[in-house]
Scaffold this motif. Structure first.
Motif, short mmCIF file in Angstrom:
data_model
loop_
_atom_site.label_atom_id
_atom_site.label_comp_id
_atom_site.label_asym_id
_atom_site.label_seq_id
_atom_site.Cartn_x
_atom_site.Cartn_y
_atom_site.Cartn_z
N PRO A 7 0.83 -1.13 -0.15
CA PRO A 7 -0.12 0.01 -0.08
C PRO A 7 0.92 1.44 -0.12
O PRO A 7 1.90 1.26 0.41
CB PRO A 7 -0.94 -0.16 1.25
N LEU A 8 0.43 2.53 -0.74
CA LEU A 8 1.02 3.54 -0.61
C LEU A 8 0.08 4.78 -0.23
O LEU A 8 -0.91 4.69 -0.68
CB LEU A 8 1.64 3.89 -1.87
N PRO A 9 0.65 5.81 0.24
CA PRO A 9 -0.48 6.85 0.66
C PRO A 9 -0.33 7.63 -0.59
O PRO A 9 0.42 7.55 -1.53
CB PRO A 9 0.68 7.65 1.67
N VAL A 10 -1.41 8.45 -0.90
CA VAL A 10 -1.43 9.11 -2.17
C VAL A 10 -0.50 10.18 -2.17
O VAL A 10 -0.22 10.57 -3.46
CB VAL A 10 -2.99 9.69 -2.19
N GLN A 11 0.18 10.51 -1.16
CA GLN A 11 1.33 11.69 -1.14
C GLN A 11 2.67 11.06 -1.30
O GLN A 11 3.67 11.81 -1.58
CB GLN A 11 1.25 12.42 -0.16
N HIS A 12 2.67 9.65 -1.89
CA HIS A 12 3.95 9.09 -2.06
C HIS A 12 4.64 9.74 -3.32
O HIS A 12 4.04 9.99 -4.17
CB HIS A 12 3.69 7.46 -2.32
N LYS A 13 6.09 9.57 -3.46
CA LYS A 13 6.64 10.17 -4.52
C LYS A 13 6.51 9.72 -5.85
O LYS A 13 6.38 10.31 -6.92
CB LYS A 13 8.11 10.09 -4.22
N LEU A 14 6.08 8.31 -5.76
CA LEU A 14 5.77 7.57 -7.03
C LEU A 14 4.49 8.09 -7.78
O LEU A 14 4.13 8.27 -8.76
CB LEU A 14 5.74 6.04 -6.81
N VAL A 15 3.39 8.23 -6.67
CA VAL A 15 2.11 8.67 -7.16
C VAL A 15 2.41 10.12 -7.66
O VAL A 15 1.67 10.40 -8.54
CB VAL A 15 1.24 8.44 -5.97
N PHE A 16 2.99 11.00 -6.89
CA PHE A 16 3.34 12.40 -7.36
C PHE A 16 3.80 12.37 -8.59
O PHE A 16 3.31 13.23 -9.46
CB PHE A 16 4.22 12.96 -6.21
N GLU A 17 4.87 11.49 -9.10
CA GLU A 17 5.37 11.58 -10.46
C GLU A 17 4.08 11.17 -11.48
O GLU A 17 4.40 11.68 -12.48
CB GLU A 17 6.53 10.73 -10.29
N LEU A 18 3.31 10.08 -11.15
CA LEU A 18 2.37 9.74 -11.87
C LEU A 18 1.39 10.94 -12.18
O LEU A 18 1.01 11.19 -13.41
CB LEU A 18 1.69 8.30 -11.63
N GLY A 19 1.42 11.57 -11.29
CA GLY A 19 0.34 12.93 -11.22
C GLY A 19 1.00 13.93 -12.27
O GLY A 19 0.30 14.50 -13.08
N TRP A 20 2.13 14.02 -12.33
CA TRP A 20 2.95 15.15 -13.10
C TRP A 20 2.42 14.93 -14.63
O TRP A 20 2.03 15.61 -15.44
CB TRP A 20 4.43 15.24 -12.97
N ARG A 21 2.57 13.57 -15.06
CA ARG A 21 2.08 13.26 -16.49
C ARG A 21 0.72 13.74 -16.67
O ARG A 21 0.22 14.20 -17.79
CB ARG A 21 2.28 11.83 -16.70
N GLU A 22 -0.43 13.35 -15.85
CA GLU A 22 -1.68 13.55 -15.88
C GLU A 22 -1.93 15.05 -15.88
O GLU A 22 -2.72 15.56 -16.72
CB GLU A 22 -2.57 12.82 -14.98
N ALA B 163 -7.02 17.24 -7.63
CA ALA B 163 -7.12 16.15 -7.74
C ALA B 163 -6.90 15.23 -6.60
O ALA B 163 -7.62 14.04 -6.85
CB ALA B 163 -6.07 15.81 -8.78
N THR B 164 -6.33 15.52 -5.47
CA THR B 164 -6.29 14.53 -4.45
C THR B 164 -6.87 14.97 -3.16
O THR B 164 -6.65 14.48 -2.07
CB THR B 164 -4.53 14.18 -4.02
N ARG B 165 -7.73 15.97 -3.30
CA ARG B 165 -8.56 16.54 -2.25
C ARG B 165 -9.43 15.43 -1.50
O ARG B 165 -10.04 14.77 -2.38
CB ARG B 165 -9.60 17.81 -2.60
N GLY B 166 -9.24 15.31 -0.22
CA GLY B 166 -10.03 14.30 0.59
C GLY B 166 -9.28 12.94 0.27
O GLY B 166 -9.89 11.98 0.92
N LEU B 167 -8.51 12.49 -0.24
CA LEU B 167 -7.72 11.20 -0.64
C LEU B 167 -6.41 11.25 0.36
O LEU B 167 -5.79 12.13 0.47
CB LEU B 167 -7.29 11.04 -2.05
N GLU B 168 -6.53 9.77 1.03
CA GLU B 168 -5.30 9.73 1.82
C GLU B 168 -4.43 8.53 1.39
O GLU B 168 -3.32 8.48 1.37
CB GLU B 168 -5.69 9.27 3.17
N ARG B 169 -5.19 7.53 0.83
CA ARG B 169 -4.46 6.16 0.36
C ARG B 169 -4.49 6.26 -1.21
O ARG B 169 -5.31 6.42 -1.92
CB ARG B 169 -5.01 4.89 0.73
#
Length: 401
Positions: free
Chosen positions: A63-78, A390-396
């Motif tokens: 499991p990863l938090p939504v603020q994890h660096k990997l998720v963050f980088e996926l976010g840059w592309r979107e 995009a991540t408002r209210g999300l934790e995981r």
């Protein structure tokens, strides 16, 4: 280095890379040129896998938090797709003024940069790596762009067009908006780096002591903002003698030995009354399961796009090898020829992508490209604004799925 390894043009190779992703190591080392980066960018750019598939596979293992660096980088592309959707062709022009007026920058990329003979090791190594592998670590891309724009005072668009042409994962949104972020025309300040930064994150043969980079950030900032910066020194003007690295030629059409042609005169008759699924270079996945029985799958290279944005032969071959897996029949055709060939088809479908939307809309129903993050309708001028919404209210991270 892992990010420079050969990239097999197959979905199975992409899935194998996803299986090797180590989120903790990625977060800790991703800025290092020999760090635990994923190597997935070409596969994502060309649609062999989606962001959703990447995250779903990783989350099966931990499991990863939504603020994890990997998720963050996926976010840059979107986010780059979000910005492109709102700005359209505006991404090809400065979004707002940078440190200097656009006219203060040179319009052409100097030969010494193109030939990897600037005498600045980090720049020359980056160019050689780009030509040899078709890829480049993101940190090296930032260094290269910063040097071009802020120390050589070359307009960001000249550098962005050149880099996009040679990257295996060249994506106009990600590439050109990243250059604008570096240039300060798409961000609040210019991105700068110095020799100490290179020494921290790059192998020894990239280190650049004693060059123009070997000074303080304050001095570099003054150079970036001074249109009168002297260009007499070898470090700046590229007056360094040395063996030139040849730039791979760019091709506006696929290599002849790939055997790709326009649809013949009988194509319209063969397609009459049939459902057609068009596979283009940014959606190299298998067709959807809801196609009608007997539907035809056709790979497509649009001449107008490739005349404007040519590729080196290596990228043509990589993309076509991946396309051939899902579309044995492939065309290289202009918009008029495509319209004629498809005129009698009962239904034509494809995947929407901003590289081809304008030319496919008149002939095909475009399915929305898959996304990972919740839609953000309001235009966000910065990644931080978009990320917050995009991540408002999300934790995981699993909540994104």
């Amino acid at each position: 280095m892992a990010w420079a390894d050969a990239l097999a043009p197959m979905r199975s190779a992409a899935l194998a890379r996803i299986a090797r992703v180590q989120p903790a190591a990625y977060a800790r080392t991703r800025n290092h040129l020999d760090g635990a980066v994923t190597g997935l960018s070409p596969y994502i750019t060309h649609g062999l896998v989606t962001l959703r598939e990447v995250l779903a596979d990783v989350l099966q293992r931990e499991p990863l938090p939504v603020q994890h660096k990997l998720v963050f980088e996926l976010g840059w592309r979107e986010y780059f797709r979000h910005a492109w959707a709102h700005a359209g062709d505006g991404i090809l022009h400065s979004l707002h003024p940078g440190p200097l007026p656009d006219a203060a920058y040179g319009p052409l990329l100097p030969p010494d940069i193109r030939q990897a003979r600037t005498g600045v090791p980090v720049i020359d190594e980056a160019v050689r790596t780009l030509y040899a592998t078709g890829t480049l670590h993101n940190h090296a891309r930032l260094w290269l762009a910063s040097y071009v724009v802020h120390l050589r005072h070359v307009h960001w668009r000249a550098g962005a067009d050149w880099l996009a042409a040679h990257l295996r994962d060249g994506d106009l949104g990600s590439n050109h908006l990243s250059w604008q972020w570096v240039a300060g025309t798409g961000s609040s300040k210019p991105y700068l780096f110095n020799a100490d930064n290179v020494a921290r994150y790059a192998p020894a043969h990239w280190h650049s002591p004693g060059t123009v980079l070997d000074q303080s950030y304050e001095a570099l900032d003054r150079m970036a903002r001074d249109a009168r910066v002297a260009t007499a020194s070898a470090d700046i003007a590229g007056a360094v003698d040395g063996v030139a690295t040849p730039e791979p030629p760019l091709l506006a059409a696929p290599p002849a030995d790939l055997g790709l042609h326009a649809p013949d005169a009988a194509a319209a008759d063969r397609l009459r009354g049939r459902e057609v699924w068009l596979v283009h270079p940014w959606a190299l996945r298998a067709p959807p399961p809801d196609l009608a029985d007997g539907a035809l799958v056709i790979g497509l290279y649009l001449r107008e796009h490739h005349q404007a944005w040519p590729w080196p032969a290596a990228r043509w071959r990589w993309v076509d090898a991946a396309m051939a897996v899902v579309a044995p029949q492939r065309w290289t055709v202009d918009a008029a020829g495509l319209s004629g060939a498809l005129a009698g088809a009962a239904r034509v479908r494809s995947v929407d992508d901003p590289h081809v939307t304008r030319r496919l809309q008149p002939v095909a129903q475009l399915d929305a490209a898959p996304t990972l993050f919740p839609p953000v309708e309001r235009h966000c001028a910065s990644f931080s604004q978009w990320w917050t919404r995009a991540t408002r209210g999300l934790e995981r991270a699993e909540e994104l799925l």
